[in-house]
Write a protein that holds these residues in place. Structure first.
Motif, short mmCIF file in Angstrom:
data_model
loop_
_atom_site.label_atom_id
_atom_site.label_comp_id
_atom_site.label_asym_id
_atom_site.label_seq_id
_atom_site.Cartn_x
_atom_site.Cartn_y
_atom_site.Cartn_z
N ALA A 1 61.49 140.32 56.58
CA ALA A 1 62.41 140.01 57.67
C ALA A 1 61.94 138.78 58.45
O ALA A 1 62.76 138.00 58.96
N ALA A 2 60.63 138.61 58.54
CA ALA A 2 60.08 137.45 59.27
C ALA A 2 60.35 136.14 58.55
O ALA A 2 60.19 135.06 59.14
N GLN A 3 60.79 136.21 57.29
CA GLN A 3 61.05 135.00 56.51
C GLN A 3 62.54 134.68 56.42
O GLN A 3 62.95 133.84 55.61
N ARG A 4 63.34 135.30 57.26
CA ARG A 4 64.79 135.14 57.14
C ARG A 4 65.26 133.69 57.27
O ARG A 4 66.26 133.31 56.65
N GLU A 5 64.57 132.89 58.04
CA GLU A 5 65.06 131.53 58.26
C GLU A 5 65.18 130.76 56.95
O GLU A 5 66.24 130.20 56.64
N TRP A 6 64.10 130.73 56.16
CA TRP A 6 64.18 130.00 54.90
C TRP A 6 64.97 130.76 53.85
O TRP A 6 65.66 130.14 53.01
N VAL A 7 64.90 132.08 53.87
CA VAL A 7 65.68 132.88 52.91
C VAL A 7 67.17 132.64 53.10
O VAL A 7 67.91 132.36 52.15
N ASP A 8 67.64 132.76 54.34
CA ASP A 8 69.07 132.56 54.59
C ASP A 8 69.52 131.15 54.21
O ASP A 8 70.60 130.95 53.66
N ALA A 9 68.68 130.17 54.49
CA ALA A 9 69.04 128.78 54.19
C ALA A 9 69.08 128.54 52.68
O ALA A 9 70.01 127.90 52.16
N CYS A 10 68.10 129.05 51.96
CA CYS A 10 68.00 128.75 50.54
C CYS A 10 68.98 129.53 49.68
O CYS A 10 69.40 129.04 48.62
N TYR A 11 69.35 130.72 50.11
CA TYR A 11 70.22 131.57 49.28
C TYR A 11 71.68 131.55 49.73
O TYR A 11 72.47 132.39 49.30
N ALA A 12 72.07 130.59 50.55
CA ALA A 12 73.43 130.58 51.09
C ALA A 12 74.47 130.24 50.03
O ALA A 12 75.64 130.63 50.16
N SER A 13 74.09 129.55 48.99
CA SER A 13 75.05 129.10 47.98
C SER A 13 75.52 130.24 47.08
O SER A 13 74.85 131.27 46.93
N ASP A 14 76.68 130.03 46.45
CA ASP A 14 77.18 130.95 45.43
C ASP A 14 76.81 130.48 44.02
O ASP A 14 77.34 131.00 43.03
N SER A 15 75.91 129.51 43.94
CA SER A 15 75.45 128.97 42.65
C SER A 15 73.96 129.22 42.50
O SER A 15 73.17 128.86 43.38
N VAL A 16 73.56 129.82 41.38
CA VAL A 16 72.14 130.05 41.14
C VAL A 16 71.39 128.73 41.05
O VAL A 16 70.27 128.59 41.57
N GLU A 17 71.98 127.73 40.42
CA GLU A 17 71.33 126.43 40.31
C GLU A 17 71.07 125.82 41.69
O GLU A 17 70.00 125.26 41.94
#
Length: 354
Positions: A221-237
């Motif tokens: 949960a403490a890593q949400r900032e980068w997680v939310d930013a990096c996984y926002a796309s609907d494309s795996v690439e």
């Protein structure tokens, strides 16, 4: 007490206790275990002397390591129907647990993977400990999170569920609470006392009485900032590109973990999560997962992934196709096509009941 090789069904006071009993196999689920659980829960639902249900696992390694993937592997090679029947009954059990009319307490102690999540994380009271390791490892064997996993992970805060699903990693008990997969943290040493209390007292009160006032914070949960930013796309690439460009070491480690997984499984998993967010209930998601699961079973990657990880243990799966860009949108869409007469139909049954 009723006993079999695979499951123990006990009554103590007002408590109905289900114990997954394959400790040498880390309590991996078989069709017989699913059937026994379903029958017991159906009987207890109409039995006024049973007030609370408790689920635990035998041994000290964990609640459940998931489905019996060796049996699934053999059935896939034989092009049989046993796995389809198993999943149909398993997913029905998952839905039954989620709507069970009495308190259903799942003790998620130790390892809780795949199918183990399905029989625990849909419970009304979900207990984790300092030993808990929860995961949906499906992409590592060329499969896609099922047993309602895409329902749960798609509703985790931000993109934490997407991260867990694509990397196939495990999370702690504190992480599970932060993601909405669990509710209460109890020391493992207190679990026998919890079972005793559940036989005598209100389930919620018994759990609260044993719960730790404080426990380690969720690292994830403490890593949400980068997680939310990096996984926002609907494309795996695009997700991989963002992870690789992120300066956070954990993000680059996540990219490496994802790149080792089945390209088809990754793309179908991401599509499953995004679609699950738009579906109205668990039953509709389980119907979707059944379509995807049967298509994955018929494809090459699931059998190959199980071979590499569990059968031959060479850890070098040969994915088909081997590269992400070779998995087209049309390929992904085929996984979600209607099964016709083979549809699971849980959402239709829910509509009829309501």
């Amino acid at each position: 007490m009723e006993t079999s090789e695979e499951i123990l069904i006990r009554r103590q006071g007002h408590l109905g206790h289900l114990i997954l009993n394959r400790p040498k196999a880390m309590n991996a689920l078989t069709h017989g275990m699913v059937t026994a659980m379903t029958q017991a829960l159906a009987q207890w639902a109409d039995n006024d002397s049973v007030v609370t249900v408790l689920l635990t696992g035998a041994g000290d390694r964990g609640l459940c390591a998931g489905g019996d993937i060796v049996a699934i592997y053999r059935d896939a090679l034989a092009q049989g129907e046993a796995t389809a029947r198993f999943w149909a009954d398993e997913y029905r059990l998952n839905a039954m647990i989620a709507r069970y009319p009495k308190p259903y307490v799942a003790v998620m102690d130790g390892v809780v993977l795949g199918g183990g999540v399905g029989v625990s994380a849909h419970a009304s009271l979900r207990v984790v400990t300092e030993r808990t390791k929860v995961g949906m490892p499906e992409t590592g064997i060329g499969f896609v999170p099922d047993v309602g996993g895409t329902w749960l992970l798609s509703r985790a805060p931000g993109e934490l569920g997407t991260h867990v699903a694509l990397t196939a990693g495990t999370i702690t008990g504190a992480d599970a609470i932060a993601l909405g997969l669990a509710d209460h943290f109890v020391d493992s040493a207190g679990l026998p006392a919890l079972a005793e209390a559940l036989a005598q007292a209100d389930a919620a009160e018994a759990v609260r009485a044993m719960e730790r006032n404080s426990f380690p914070p969720s690292d994830l949960a403490a890593q949400r900032e980068w997680v939310d930013a990096c996984y926002a796309s609907d494309s795996v690439e695009e997700i991989l590109g963002a992870l690789q460009a992120c300066p956070v070491p954990a993000a680059r480690a996540a990219a490496e973990a994802i790149l080792a997984k089945s390209p088809s499984a990754l793309k179908v998993t991401l599509a499953s999560l995004r679609r699950a967010r738009q579906l109205p209930n668990l039953e509709a998601v389980l119907d979707q997962e059944y379509r995807v699961s049967l298509r994955a079973l018929a494809g090459p990657d699931m059998a190959e992934g199980i071979r590499a990880q569990v059968i031959d243990k060479d850890r070098t799966p040969r994915w088909t196709p081997p590269l992400l860009h070779e998995v087209t949108a049309a390929d992904v869409g085929e996984y979600f096509a209607d099964l016709g007469p083979r549809e699971l139909g849980l959402s239709s049954e829910l509509h009829v009941r309501s």
